[in-house]
Design a protein around this motif. Structure first.
Motif, PDB file in Angstrom:
ATOM      1  N   PRO A 122     -41.955  26.700   0.330  1.00  0.00           N
ATOM      2  CA  PRO A 122     -43.003  26.490  -0.671  1.00  0.00           C
ATOM      3  C   PRO A 122     -43.549  27.789  -1.256  1.00  0.00           C
ATOM      4  O   PRO A 122     -43.945  27.841  -2.414  1.00  0.00           O
ATOM      5  CB  PRO A 122     -44.095  25.735   0.103  1.00  0.00           C
ATOM      6  CG  PRO A 122     -43.384  25.070   1.218  1.00  0.00           C
ATOM      7  CD  PRO A 122     -42.242  25.989   1.574  1.00  0.00           C
ATOM      8  N   ILE A 135     -53.065  22.393  -1.000  1.00  0.00           N
ATOM      9  CA  ILE A 135     -52.070  23.178  -1.716  1.00  0.00           C
ATOM     10  C   ILE A 135     -52.795  24.200  -2.577  1.00  0.00           C
ATOM     11  O   ILE A 135     -53.659  23.827  -3.367  1.00  0.00           O
ATOM     12  CB  ILE A 135     -51.159  22.292  -2.605  1.00  0.00           C
ATOM     13  CG1 ILE A 135     -50.423  21.273  -1.737  1.00  0.00           C
ATOM     14  CG2 ILE A 135     -50.201  23.144  -3.413  1.00  0.00           C
ATOM     15  CD1 ILE A 135     -49.615  20.275  -2.533  1.00  0.00           C
ATOM     16  N   PHE A 137     -43.151  17.713  -2.244  1.00  0.00           N
ATOM     17  CA  PHE A 137     -44.217  18.170  -1.362  1.00  0.00           C
ATOM     18  C   PHE A 137     -44.815  17.040  -0.535  1.00  0.00           C
ATOM     19  O   PHE A 137     -45.604  17.287   0.359  1.00  0.00           O
ATOM     20  CB  PHE A 137     -45.312  18.877  -2.169  1.00  0.00           C
ATOM     21  CG  PHE A 137     -44.881  20.209  -2.681  1.00  0.00           C
ATOM     22  CD1 PHE A 137     -44.858  21.317  -1.856  1.00  0.00           C
ATOM     23  CD2 PHE A 137     -44.472  20.355  -3.995  1.00  0.00           C
ATOM     24  CE1 PHE A 137     -44.434  22.551  -2.326  1.00  0.00           C
ATOM     25  CE2 PHE A 137     -44.046  21.586  -4.470  1.00  0.00           C
ATOM     26  CZ  PHE A 137     -44.030  22.679  -3.633  1.00  0.00           C
ATOM     27  N   CYS A 197     -52.769  17.143   2.354  1.00  0.00           N
ATOM     28  CA  CYS A 197     -52.596  18.569   2.597  1.00  0.00           C
ATOM     29  C   CYS A 197     -53.384  19.367   1.569  1.00  0.00           C
ATOM     30  O   CYS A 197     -53.797  18.844   0.548  1.00  0.00           O
ATOM     31  CB  CYS A 197     -51.120  18.936   2.541  1.00  0.00           C
ATOM     32  SG  CYS A 197     -50.358  18.541   0.973  1.00  0.00           S
ATOM     33  N   TYR A 217     -49.312  26.029   1.598  1.00  0.00           N
ATOM     34  CA  TYR A 217     -49.227  24.607   1.876  1.00  0.00           C
ATOM     35  C   TYR A 217     -49.600  24.350   3.322  1.00  0.00           C
ATOM     36  O   TYR A 217     -48.981  24.892   4.219  1.00  0.00           O
ATOM     37  CB  TYR A 217     -47.773  24.256   1.581  1.00  0.00           C
ATOM     38  CG  TYR A 217     -47.294  22.857   1.632  1.00  0.00           C
ATOM     39  CD1 TYR A 217     -48.008  21.800   1.126  1.00  0.00           C
ATOM     40  CD2 TYR A 217     -46.040  22.606   2.166  1.00  0.00           C
ATOM     41  CE1 TYR A 217     -47.491  20.523   1.141  1.00  0.00           C
ATOM     42  CE2 TYR A 217     -45.515  21.342   2.188  1.00  0.00           C
ATOM     43  CZ  TYR A 217     -46.257  20.294   1.675  1.00  0.00           C
ATOM     44  OH  TYR A 217     -45.738  19.029   1.693  1.00  0.00           O
TER      45      TYR A 217
END
Length: 146
Positions: A64, A140, A115, A138, A71
């Motif tokens: 990522p 980001i 993702f 999550c 992330y």
């Protein structure tokens, strides 16, 4: 171990480089042994998770960070136990990418990253899983690349 791949032909993988996905990957539950490979001489921006159980199964992966994304997400106790993780630093995270060509529009071409279902790998224990999230669970953070 000798591996046959439709993408990479025939190549050798040391036994200590094989990554086991005990539960397989969603839709590919029967494939549990994989190796990370990339084209010889090419920069390893995109690597492939090549199945050792089927020569035709390979997933392109990227870190990522290569997209300028920090992330973070939470693993359950069961997921940590499955991976054999004792510290977050042991976990490698990758996302499956695919090439988007768009409908012939130049601004729609590029790579698309998943993702919502990252791969988490404990490189020391050589065990992995795909963390499927039904909603964004999550954080980001996108950072401009220098």
């Amino acid at each position: 171990m000798k591996v046959e791949s439709t993408l990479f032909g025939s190549f050798e993988v040391a036994e200590d480089k094989i990554i086991e996905f005990p539960a397989g990957l969603p839709g590919f539950e029967g494939y549990r042994r994989f190796a990370l490979v990339h084209e010889e001489g090419a920069e390893a921006t995109v690597q492939f998770l090549q199945s050792l159980d089927d020569a035709e199964v390979a997933f392109p992966l990227a870190d990522p960070v290569s997209f300028g994304i920090h992330y973070e997400f939470v693993l359950s106790d069961e997921e940590q136990a499955l991976l054999g993780l004792s510290a977050p630093e042991q976990a490698l995270v990758a996302v499956i990418v695919r090439k988007e060509t768009g409908a012939g529009l130049p601004d729609s071409a590029g790579l698309r990253a998943n993702f919502m279902a990252p791969l988490v790998i404990n490189a020391e224990a050589r065990r992995g899983l795909q963390k499927v999230m039904n909603k964004v669970e999550c954080d980001i953070t996108m950072r401009a690349r220098d």
